[in-house]
Design an enzyme around this catalytic site. Structure first.
Site, PDB file in Angstrom:
ATOM      1  N   GLY A 170       0.813  -1.195   0.000  1.00 49.53           N
ATOM      2  CA  GLY A 170       0.000   0.000   0.000  1.00 49.53           C
ATOM      3  C   GLY A 170       0.854   1.256   0.000  1.00 49.53           C
ATOM      4  N   LYS A 208       0.517   0.124   6.872  1.00 51.08           N
ATOM      5  CA  LYS A 208       0.823  -1.306   6.742  1.00 51.08           C
ATOM      6  C   LYS A 208       1.480  -1.866   7.995  1.00 51.08           C
ATOM      7  CE  LYS A 208       3.549  -0.942   3.340  1.00 51.08           C
ATOM      8  NZ  LYS A 208       3.654   0.506   3.647  1.00 51.08           N
ATOM      9  N   HIS A 260       7.060   3.218   0.028  1.00 50.08           N
ATOM     10  CA  HIS A 260       7.692   4.411  -0.523  1.00 50.08           C
ATOM     11  C   HIS A 260       8.281   4.088  -1.882  1.00 50.08           C
ATOM     12  CE1 HIS A 260      10.284   8.027  -0.582  1.00 50.08           C
ATOM     13  NE2 HIS A 260       9.372   8.510   0.222  1.00 50.08           N
ATOM     14  N   ASP A 268     -11.826   5.118  11.014  1.00 54.53           N
ATOM     15  CA  ASP A 268     -12.281   5.919  12.157  1.00 54.53           C
ATOM     16  C   ASP A 268     -12.264   7.410  11.843  1.00 54.53           C
ATOM     17  OD1 ASP A 268      -9.436   5.177  12.144  1.00 54.53           O
ATOM     18  OD2 ASP A 268      -9.277   6.571  13.840  1.00 54.53           O
ATOM     19  N   SER A 270      39.254 -29.542 -14.420  1.00 51.02           N
ATOM     20  CA  SER A 270      37.879 -30.056 -14.346  1.00 51.02           C
ATOM     21  C   SER A 270      37.702 -31.040 -13.194  1.00 51.02           C
ATOM     22  CB  SER A 270      37.457 -30.696 -15.673  1.00 51.02           C
ATOM     23  OG  SER A 270      38.470 -31.491 -16.226  1.00 51.02           O
TER      24      SER A 270
END
Length: 626
Positions: free
Chosen positions: A29, A35, A109, A163, A537
């Site tokens: 968000g 959050k 952000h 609220d 190898s």
């Protein structure tokens, strides 16, 4: 709090153990929409906090002259507390009843969006936090686009700070309608809207008396209804190799099962090596032994024969192979402040693998204002686009699919910074056909053999540093050339100066060094030459890969020289430096050498002169090519 949602307190060991088996839920968000406050309150209301945490929060809040700040639970970095923003993605084990979750607090952000990409990558569902008083903001739109890009299907929208609107139903319904319209433009349908106050706990873990008109699920009930990730267990098995460990002569291949199920006795294919091995044992940490493992579990496999996968190798069942392509179509979300242009190169991180890729073309760019796609020469910062990526080698992947981890890659620049998210859509095509079509010349092997008077061959000399490989190879090359044999030498040091100058000496780099040498040797052999490769190898699996690349024209030659003799010959002082700890990953000292068990030619170099050893190699080659 309802009985079905009563949470049990987690101790430290429980929290660590839950990470693998839990359902990841990402919280996203716009900055300051609440959050971190939401997560802190959620953990408190459901009794998922460690002892003493609440007292710490109260004390920290008092020092700053604030009411109780639940966000302090998450904002563990001083920069976050000072600036009031979440910087990194925080992963928190969380339990409700018998259901286990991992909550991912992803930053909002704009400068921290790259952390969100990695934080949300494996989430099953998302909670999109929107300030009910402010409504959807710029980052709300971008985060919604990212949820679409990442492929999260289950989205709960929490209308926080309700609220401030006194939980007025009409005002909240208007915000809900505007967010619904925004998500619809992006092809997203939210599962639920929850009016809430994270600070006060309204509709988080208990129903609010301030919103009697709201009869839908509260947040904890909504989370309990999130589909679990066990549907991934029905998909074809995939396990990217995280690392390989050796304990008491047993080699463990560690990784996380991304999808599907693996069982003891299954035969697995190992990445692009193509080699196969049977699952002898499935090992776990802090869990009961079981003869199978499924998606979401972190495990270690014991394989037989004892092959050595490299980090990034993808393990799968041979009859359920993933896509394999060097030219790939991808979505991209661009994070760098400078625009992306075609021709730029990056590292593509895909699960535990990394591949060098180049942006071959920018196919379309999305306009965020009207969500239309258009042609463009570049992708601007925080832009969305579709591009074509080209790699120097075939990449194995499953195309991106919502609800799975398939195809979720990120682009990394030379400074190891994530510059873009890049879900892979599938192999790129040109004119309806795959863009790469390997083809040989008009002359076949038989025609070249008739012309040269001999067949082609690759003889691969392996042994410790200082074993005498290069000396034997140079002498043999001269002797074969004197007999009219068209031959050439690929020496390890020479390759390291040119073709492989970008590689170090980690196990992954040695693997790539062998692969490149084998591909070059194969091309030379196709021209009818006898190719002598002198390369340490050290790992059996890498030499097996070389044999697979080259095919039936391959011979493994073990130049067997004792470690003591190699150290005595060490004119460069490499062994001495390695024993002093000045050189890391030095074969025979701080890195293993796996001697061939059944080489095509075994040269016991200590027991003969270089001339005699070269003659033995020449005789072997002559028998093979005539």
């Amino acid at each position: 709090m309802s009985d079905t949602l009563t949470a049990t307190r987690l101790d430290a060991a429980d929290r660590e153990a839950l990470l693998d088996s839990a359902t990841p839920i990402v919280i996203v968000g716009h900055v300051d929409h609440g959050k971190s406050t939401l997560i802190g309150r959620l953990l408190y209301d459901t009794d998922n906090l460690q002892d003493g945490k609440v007292a710490q929060i109260v004390e920290s809040s008092k020092k700053r002259g604030l009411a109780v700040e639940w966000s302090f639970l998450l904002d563990s970095l001083q920069i976050e507390r000072d600036q009031g923003v979440t910087v990194d993605s925080t992963r928190i084990p969380f339990r409700m009843g018998n259901r286990q979750f991992v909550i991912v607090d992803a930053p909002g952000h704009r400068q921290f969006l790259r952390n969100m990409i990695t934080g949300a990558a494996d989430a099953e569902a998302a909670v999109l936090v929107v300030d009910a008083n402010e409504g959807a903001q710029e980052q709300t739109r971008r985060h919604a686009m990212l949820l679409r890009l990442i492929g999260i299907r289950h989205i709960i929208v929490l209308l926080n700070k309700a609220d401030l609107l006194n939980f007025d139903e009409q005002k909240i319904k208007a915000v809900e309608a505007s967010v619904t319209d925004l998500l619809a433009q992006l092809g997203l349908t939210p599962s639920l809207f929850v009016p809430a106050s994270a600070r006060d706990g309204d509709n988080i873990a208990s129903r609010s008396e301030r919103s009697p008109w709201y009869t839908g699920p509260i947040l904890t009930e909504a989370l309990a209804a999130v589909p679990s990730g066990n549907t991934r267990a029905a998909l074809p098995f995939r396990m990217p190799v995280q690392d390989v460990y050796r304990f008491e002569d047993v080699r463990y291949v560690a990784g996380r099962v991304e999808r599907g199920t693996v069982r003891v006795g299954d035969t697995l294919q190992i990445g692009t090596q193509g080699s196969t091995a049977r699952v002898k044992e499935i090992a776990r940490w802090h869990a009961a032994e079981r003869p199978e493992a499924e998606a979401g579990e972190s495990i270690a496999l014991v394989l037989e024969p004892d092959v050595i996968p490299a980090r990034g190798d993808l393990l799968f069942l041979p009859h359920e192979a993933p896509e394999k392509a060097a030219r790939i179509h991808a979505h991209i979300f661009w994070l760098r402040q400078e625009p992306l242009r075609a021709g730029e190169s990056f590292r593509l991180r895909l699960a535990t693998a990394e591949h060098q890729v180049t942006v071959a073309s920018i196919d379309s760019v999305m306009r965020l204002d009207d969500l239309t796609e258009q042609k463009a020469e570049e992708v601007g910062p925080e832009g969305f686009a579709q591009v074509t990526l080209v790699a120097g080698e075939a990449i194995q992947f499953d195309p991106f699919a919502p609800g799975t981890s398939d195809g979720r890659g990120v682009l990394v620049d030379r400074n190891q910074r994530i510059v873009g998210g890049a879900p892979l859509l599938g192999p790129a095509t040109l004119d309806g056909k795959h863009a790469i079509h390997p083809s040989g010349g008009e002359l076949d092997a038989q025609e070249r053999a008739r012309s040269k008077g001999h067949a082609a061959r690759v003889v691969w000399l392996t042994g410790l540093s200082g074993a005498g490989k290069s000396t034997i190879a140079r002498l043999a090359e001269k002797k074969l050339f004197a007999r009219g044999i068209d031959t050439c030498l690929l020496d390890g040091d020479t390759l390291r100066m040119g073709l492989c100058s970008d590689l170090g000496f980690t196990e992954a780099d040695r693997h790539e060094n062998v692969r490149r040498a084998a591909e070059v040797a194969k091309i030379l052999a196709h021209t009818g030459q006898v190719v002598i490769v002198a390369l340490i190898s050290p790992l059996a699996a890498d030499r097996a890969l070389a044999r697979k690349i080259i095919g039936t024209e391959f011979d493994e030659v073990f130049v067997d020289t004792s470690l003591g003799t190699c150290e005595q010959r060490d004119a460069k002082g490499l062994y001495q430096a390695a024993r002093a700890g000045k050189i890391e990953n030095f074969t025979g000292i701080s890195a293993p050498y796996e001697a061939p068990t059944k080489p095509d030619l075994h040269i016991q170099a200590d027991k003969a002169t270089p001339e005699q050893n070269a003659d033995a190699l020449v005789n072997h080659v002559l028998n093979a090519i005539h």
